[in-house]
Design a protein around this motif. Sequence first.
Motif, PDB file in Angstrom:
ATOM      1  N   ARG A 179       7.859  -7.287  -1.860  1.00 34.78           N
ATOM      2  CA  ARG A 179       7.215  -7.475  -3.164  1.00 34.78           C
ATOM      3  C   ARG A 179       6.469  -6.230  -3.612  1.00 34.78           C
ATOM      4  NH1 ARG A 179       4.333 -13.206  -2.323  1.00 34.78           N
ATOM      5  NH2 ARG A 179       3.841 -12.141  -0.400  1.00 34.78           N
ATOM      6  N   GLY A 180       6.212  -5.302  -2.677  1.00 31.16           N
ATOM      7  CA  GLY A 180       5.541  -4.043  -3.018  1.00 31.16           C
ATOM      8  C   GLY A 180       4.064  -4.076  -2.701  1.00 31.16           C
ATOM      9  N   VAL A 181       3.488  -2.915  -2.698  1.00 31.62           N
ATOM     10  CA  VAL A 181       2.060  -2.746  -2.417  1.00 31.62           C
ATOM     11  C   VAL A 181       1.461  -1.793  -3.444  1.00 31.62           C
ATOM     12  CG1 VAL A 181       2.213  -3.225   0.060  1.00 31.62           C
ATOM     13  CG2 VAL A 181       2.604  -0.919  -0.773  1.00 31.62           C
ATOM     14  N   VAL A 182       0.168  -1.920  -3.670  1.00 36.35           N
ATOM     15  CA  VAL A 182      -0.532  -1.081  -4.633  1.00 36.35           C
ATOM     16  C   VAL A 182      -1.799  -0.554  -3.982  1.00 36.35           C
ATOM     17  CG1 VAL A 182      -1.750  -1.051  -6.857  1.00 36.35           C
ATOM     18  CG2 VAL A 182       0.329  -2.404  -6.595  1.00 36.35           C
ATOM     19  N   CYS A 183      -2.098   0.686  -4.243  1.00 34.36           N
ATOM     20  CA  CYS A 183      -3.334   1.290  -3.745  1.00 34.36           C
ATOM     21  C   CYS A 183      -4.127   1.813  -4.932  1.00 34.36           C
ATOM     22  CB  CYS A 183      -3.010   2.436  -2.783  1.00 34.36           C
ATOM     23  SG  CYS A 183      -4.469   3.301  -2.184  1.00 34.36           S
ATOM     24  N   ALA A 184      -5.376   1.410  -5.043  1.00 39.49           N
ATOM     25  CA  ALA A 184      -6.226   1.870  -6.137  1.00 39.49           C
ATOM     26  C   ALA A 184      -7.223   2.892  -5.605  1.00 39.49           C
ATOM     27  CB  ALA A 184      -6.943   0.690  -6.784  1.00 39.49           C
ATOM     28  N   SER A 185      -6.697   4.017  -5.171  1.00 41.50           N
ATOM     29  CA  SER A 185      -7.529   5.083  -4.621  1.00 41.50           C
ATOM     30  C   SER A 185      -6.819   6.402  -4.848  1.00 41.50           C
ATOM     31  CB  SER A 185      -7.746   4.871  -3.116  1.00 41.50           C
ATOM     32  OG  SER A 185      -8.355   6.010  -2.539  1.00 41.50           O
ATOM     33  N   ALA A 212      -6.138   6.634  -0.128  1.00 40.42           N
ATOM     34  CA  ALA A 212      -4.801   6.828  -0.706  1.00 40.42           C
ATOM     35  C   ALA A 212      -3.929   7.679   0.205  1.00 40.42           C
ATOM     36  CB  ALA A 212      -4.906   7.475  -2.087  1.00 40.42           C
ATOM     37  N   CYS A 256       2.941   4.146   4.159  1.00 37.73           N
ATOM     38  CA  CYS A 256       4.156   3.732   3.468  1.00 37.73           C
ATOM     39  C   CYS A 256       5.361   4.522   3.957  1.00 37.73           C
ATOM     40  CB  CYS A 256       4.013   3.945   1.957  1.00 37.73           C
ATOM     41  SG  CYS A 256       2.896   2.782   1.161  1.00 37.73           S
TER      42      CYS A 256
END
Length: 89
Positions: A69-75, A80, A87
């Motif tokens: 489904r994917g991943v998100v990083c807010a950095s 990051a 990843c």
Amino acid sequence: MNTILNFADAAQRLKSVVNRTPLTFNLNLSKKYQCNIFLKREDLQVVRSYKLRGAYNMMSSLSAEQLQRGVVCASAGNHAQGFAYSCKN
């Protein structure tokens, strides 16, 4: 997602990824504060930060379905870098 903290499992997942970093005696800080100050040298990690530990541990704990489904990083900083490294590996 399993939120129980299992330090032994995390240590096993991280064993082949993170470096064992030394404690280094810091003379200037020791003199300033009149005690023995040692610095944990996490700047010697592949991404120059301890943030690799948390990012890699989380990524390697995800199921194949979750990863699909994917991943998100807010950095844009140290986290990051650890996240991007995780990843890739």
